[in-house]
Write a protein that holds these residues in place. Structure first.
Motif, PDB file in Angstrom:
ATOM      1  N   GLN A  51       0.817  -1.215   0.000  1.00  0.00           N
ATOM      2  CA  GLN A  51       0.000   0.000   0.000  1.00  0.00           C
ATOM      3  C   GLN A  51       0.852   1.266   0.000  1.00  0.00           C
ATOM      4  O   GLN A  51       0.488   2.263  -0.586  1.00  0.00           O
ATOM      5  N   TYR A 100       1.990   1.577  -3.561  1.00  0.00           N
ATOM      6  CA  TYR A 100       0.864   1.947  -4.426  1.00  0.00           C
ATOM      7  C   TYR A 100       0.508   3.433  -4.277  1.00  0.00           C
ATOM      8  O   TYR A 100       0.086   4.057  -5.228  1.00  0.00           O
ATOM      9  N   GLU A 158      -1.661  -1.311 -12.414  1.00  0.00           N
ATOM     10  CA  GLU A 158      -2.394  -0.044 -12.283  1.00  0.00           C
ATOM     11  C   GLU A 158      -3.767  -0.301 -11.676  1.00  0.00           C
ATOM     12  O   GLU A 158      -4.228   0.445 -10.811  1.00  0.00           O
ATOM     13  N   ARG A 197      -3.359  -0.946  -8.039  1.00  0.00           N
ATOM     14  CA  ARG A 197      -3.081   0.296  -7.303  1.00  0.00           C
ATOM     15  C   ARG A 197      -4.358   1.045  -6.980  1.00  0.00           C
ATOM     16  O   ARG A 197      -4.435   1.781  -6.008  1.00  0.00           O
ATOM     17  N   LYS A 198      -5.356   0.865  -7.852  1.00  0.00           N
ATOM     18  CA  LYS A 198      -6.617   1.569  -7.616  1.00  0.00           C
ATOM     19  C   LYS A 198      -7.632   0.678  -6.912  1.00  0.00           C
ATOM     20  O   LYS A 198      -8.815   0.972  -6.879  1.00  0.00           O
ATOM     21  N   GLY A 199      -7.134  -0.447  -6.395  1.00  0.00           N
ATOM     22  CA  GLY A 199      -7.995  -1.293  -5.564  1.00  0.00           C
ATOM     23  C   GLY A 199      -8.824  -2.304  -6.314  1.00  0.00           C
ATOM     24  O   GLY A 199      -9.708  -2.918  -5.729  1.00  0.00           O
ATOM     25  N   TYR A 255      -7.867  -5.390  -4.789  1.00  0.00           N
ATOM     26  CA  TYR A 255      -7.520  -5.158  -3.383  1.00  0.00           C
ATOM     27  C   TYR A 255      -6.005  -5.186  -3.221  1.00  0.00           C
ATOM     28  O   TYR A 255      -5.284  -5.662  -4.078  1.00  0.00           O
ATOM     29  N   ALA A 256      -5.604  -4.702  -2.061  1.00  0.00           N
ATOM     30  CA  ALA A 256      -4.171  -4.491  -1.866  1.00  0.00           C
ATOM     31  C   ALA A 256      -3.363  -5.772  -1.905  1.00  0.00           C
ATOM     32  O   ALA A 256      -2.336  -5.848  -2.539  1.00  0.00           O
ATOM     33  N   HIS A 308     -13.320 -11.285  -5.323  1.00  0.00           N
ATOM     34  CA  HIS A 308     -14.642 -11.265  -4.719  1.00  0.00           C
ATOM     35  C   HIS A 308     -14.698 -11.948  -3.362  1.00  0.00           C
ATOM     36  O   HIS A 308     -15.754 -12.045  -2.765  1.00  0.00           O
ATOM     37  N   SER A 337     -12.929  -6.161   3.460  1.00  0.00           N
ATOM     38  CA  SER A 337     -12.104  -5.075   3.991  1.00  0.00           C
ATOM     39  C   SER A 337     -11.907  -5.265   5.482  1.00  0.00           C
ATOM     40  O   SER A 337     -12.760  -5.790   6.181  1.00  0.00           O
ATOM     41  N   LYS A 338     -10.746  -4.840   5.906  1.00  0.00           N
ATOM     42  CA  LYS A 338     -10.465  -4.934   7.345  1.00  0.00           C
ATOM     43  C   LYS A 338     -11.186  -3.841   8.111  1.00  0.00           C
ATOM     44  O   LYS A 338     -11.311  -3.900   9.310  1.00  0.00           O
ATOM     45  N   ALA A 339     -11.576  -2.824   7.393  1.00  0.00           N
ATOM     46  CA  ALA A 339     -12.099  -1.644   8.072  1.00  0.00           C
ATOM     47  C   ALA A 339     -13.394  -1.908   8.808  1.00  0.00           C
ATOM     48  O   ALA A 339     -14.141  -2.779   8.441  1.00  0.00           O
TER      49      ALA A 339
END
Lengths: 420, 302
Positions: free
Chosen positions: A244, A247, A397, A400-402, A405-406, A414, A418-420
């Motif tokens: 990340q 990126y 590229e 980098r824009k997800g 995912y990272a 799929h 997300s960890k968030a």
């Protein structure tokens, strides 16, 4: 300079050290023996001077007919479409067509052919001698009696062979490309051997002969070992959990991927360069009176070996980024093994073979006949490498824009949350 | 161009799951806190702002630049991810030099900035040490140095204090406040204390939505007259926990001093009104918005 930093990352890795050692070991153990003494002219009066492929219809036609009968009876045909070995088994309708061609070539009717039960494949096999020690013995194939028609024209024979090749699916032993090499080998005479020696000793071809052999050995290593260095480099970000961070920097994807790829290739070339110049120095010392064509030698080595490095690094980079590093190693491993297993020591240069073989200082005539395919092959791999790097840039590229995912690859797109 | 981030009606999906739901937010210069539980989608929002994730709809501009212009956004943004790490065998100086290079900085600029930031984050003595030999706190400080190296107008820090000891945490928070004087600093955390100590403006997220946005004082004001303390027998504790949102508890012999949230003064022994702190206000906000706040990780002692 980013390029130098990336080079340092590659060169300081353990995988690179292993790679460099492998290159050097391959060079020292396999090649350096030929630098011990200059090649001597052939001696007169020997029984055997080797063999060579030469288009002699009288030898070629009966031999090919015999080979075809043997493959028909074993119900298995060897083919090399795109230079990759394939074992072909014919459908019943194709078998009937093949039997008709064999009847025309040998006088054996389809019924006789299908009822022949004594068939045994010929070839080399290990047997015990009278003292109980293992020894290798050559055994002729057991085939029905073949009466090759004396009135068959060579042109008509070639037409039949073209049909045979088409039935098998192309790239068979009977194809225009392989038929002479497979069925028309003749023993070399003293004069042939001398001519070959004199051709090798010409100023502009002496280094070429040695460099071909050098590339033959190094090509084997370079078709597999770079994948480990490549995967290690592209895994470095993920392993350090720095993806990340990288990126999110300003640097463009084209610059980052391009620089890393270039650094990877340049680093991989370094050990090859060292061994190459050592070999070149050895050749110059071996033949101090000869005016060695250094430019030609360098050009040949670059054209032979650089595409190998480029394609392995390119495909490895792409698969690592798109799928997984393990998969990249697996793909390269299978590709390498299959090509190496199916290749002959010489005469294996086709349009798509990854590992090119010419495991002899001589046989310049064979090299000349394969040179067109050699250039085609290397150019194709150069283009494919560029395409692989281009696709990697696109994938990187997106990552980098997800898009994936990272930490993910295409397959994980799929499935991860997300960890968030 | 004004240092401001504008987020308008942003939605993001992971497959069928909606991670960001109609997010509207304006973030101005200074410290901005993004508070929420684990799994509230804070990191998703942070990554979207750092151009590491796309969005399905809505509009984001960072200092006037649309988020789609990722290269321009990356040039003015510093990002410290939740799990900051770098190549373990690189030295501190080499790491910063490499990342500075990827940010497009020139050699002289890198040299000057690295020296200056190493001093600022108190890592000058470790500049030759390998990253793998750094402690957790040192690594975070290296993380903040790398994020600030190219002098960004926006700094995004995701859960920066998790796992740090109290001393390191305070040092880190002070550092963030210092750098926020001339840029936007977005601090994402689930630790209320970090927000209380550093941020004036905050937003609270839950399940991809912004539950609340405003200043810390407004959040505190919202919880006024809703915080109470009481001294109850230990045998009553389970009943108290069932009926109220307990934000703190201290057991003393047969009795327990509890701090709780309630709309009206509860009928409990020794009940007294209390001035809300940030944790109380945050819990009340969650409760007010229908979130399940009974027990669990959000409660703490006082």
């Amino acid at each position: 300079m980013l390029f130098l930093k990336e080079c340092k990352k590659v060169i300081c890795s353990l995988t690179f050290v292993v790679y460099a050692v492998t290159v050097v070991v391959m060079y020292v153990t396999q090649f350096t023996d030929v630098l011990d003494a200059p090649v001597l002219p052939p001696r007169q009066g020997l029984d055997y001077y080797g063999s060579m492929a030469k288009e002699v219809p009288e030898i070629l036609m009966p031999a090919a007919a015999e080979g075809l009968v043997s493959e028909y009876l074993s119900d298995s045909y060897a083919a090399y479409p795109f230079g990759i070995y394939r074992q072909v088994k014919l459908a019943e309708s194709d078998k009937a067509k093949m039997a008709d061609i064999i009847e025309e070539l040998t006088g054996i009717s389809p019924e006789e052919l299908n009822e022949f039960e004594e068939y045994e494949a010929g070839g080399y096999s290990q047997v015990m001698d009278e003292n109980g020690n293992p020894t290798v013995e050559y055994r002729e194939a057991v085939l029905p009696e073949i009466n090759f028609p004396t009135d068959m024209s060579y042109d008509h024979f070639k037409e039949l062979m073209a049909r045979v090749d088409k039935i098998i699916g192309g790239g068979s032993k009977y194809s225009e490309t392989y038929i002479v090499e497979n069925f028309s080998r003749i023993p070399m005479t003293y004069e042939d051997a001398l001519a070959e020696y004199e051709e090798l000793m010409q100023d502009d071809s002496i280094a070429e002969g040695y460099i071909r052999l050098f590339c033959d050995y190094l090509g084997i290593v370079l078709a597999i070992m770079p994948i480990f260095v490549c995967v290690a480099l592209w895994q470095m970000d993920k392993k350090a959990q720095a993806e990340q961070l990288i990126y999110s920097r300003k640097v463009s994807t084209v610059k980052l991927v391009g620089t890393r790829y270039l650094a990877l290739v340049v680093s991989l070339v370094l050990p090859v360069l060292i061994t190459f110049f050592h070999a070149l120095a050895g050749i110059c010392m071996l033949y101090p009176d000869k005016d060695i064509a250094l430019g030609g030698a360098i050009g040949l080595a670059a054209l032979w070996l650089l595409p190998s490095i480029l394609i392995v690094a390119g495909v490895g980079t792409l698969i690592s980024e798109l799928l997984s590093p393990l998969f990249a190693i697996l793909v390269q491993g299978v590709w390498w093994y299959m090509t190496l297993e199916m290749n002959q020591l010489t005469g294996s240069i086709t349009k798509w073979t990854l590992i090119l073989r010419h495991n002899t200082l001589g046989e310049g005539w064979l090299w000349d006949s394969e040179y067109g395919d050699f250039v085609w092959n290397r150019t194709a791999y150069l283009i494919l490498s560029a395409a692989a790097v281009g696709i990697t840039m696109f994938v990187y590229e997106k990552k980098r824009k997800g898009a994936y995912y990272a930490q993910g690859t295409l397959w994980k797109h799929h499935s991860r949350k997300s960890k968030a | 161009m004004k240092n401001e981030i504008q987020i308008k009606a942003v939605n993001k999906f992971y497959g069928r799951k909606q991670a960001l739901k109609d997010i509207n937010l304006t973030i101005e210069q200074g410290m901005f806190g993004l508070l929420g539980r684990n799994g509230a989608s804070k990191t998703t929002l942070m990554k979207t702002l750092a151009t590491l994730h796309g969005k399905q709809s809505g509009e984001i501009t960072v200092c006037g630049i649309p988020i789609e212009n990722s290269r321009e956004i990356r040039a003015i943004t510093g990002y410290l991810p939740q799990d900051f790490s770098m190549y373990p065998s690189m030295t501190v100086y080499e790491s910063l030099d490499y990342l500075g290079m990827l940010s497009g900085m020139g050699k002289a600029d890198r040299k000057e900035q690295i020296q200056s930031f190493l001093k600022k984050v108190n890592l000058s003595a470790q500049k030759g040490s390998r990253v793998k030999s750094l402690s957790g706190g040192m690594k975070r400080r290296l993380g903040i140095a790398q994020a600030l190296l190219h002098n960004p107008r926006v700094l995004i820090v995701d859960e920066p204090t998790a796992g740090l000891d109290p001393e390191e945490r305070i040092r880190f928070r002070n550092l963030l406040c210092e750098v926020a004087e001339e840029r936007i600093v977005i601090l994402s955390t689930h630790i209320v204390g970090d927000i209380e100590a550093t941020c004036e403006n905050i937003a609270i997220m839950n399940e991809g939505e912004i539950l609340w946005k405003g200043t810390v004082s407004e959040l505190l004001q919202n919880a006024e007259e809703k915080v109470f303390s009481a001294e109850v027998p230990r045998t009553m504790l389970s009943r108290v926990k069932e009926n109220y949102i307990v934000t703190g508890m201290l057991q003393q012999g047969e009795k327990a001093a509890v701090r709780l949230l309630a709309e009206q003064a509860p009928d409990l022994p020794g009940v007294a009104g209390q001035t809300p702190n940030c944790e109380d206000a945050y819990m009340y906000c969650l409760y007010q918005n229908g979130c399940d706040v009974s027990g669990g990780e959000e409660s703490c002692c006082f």
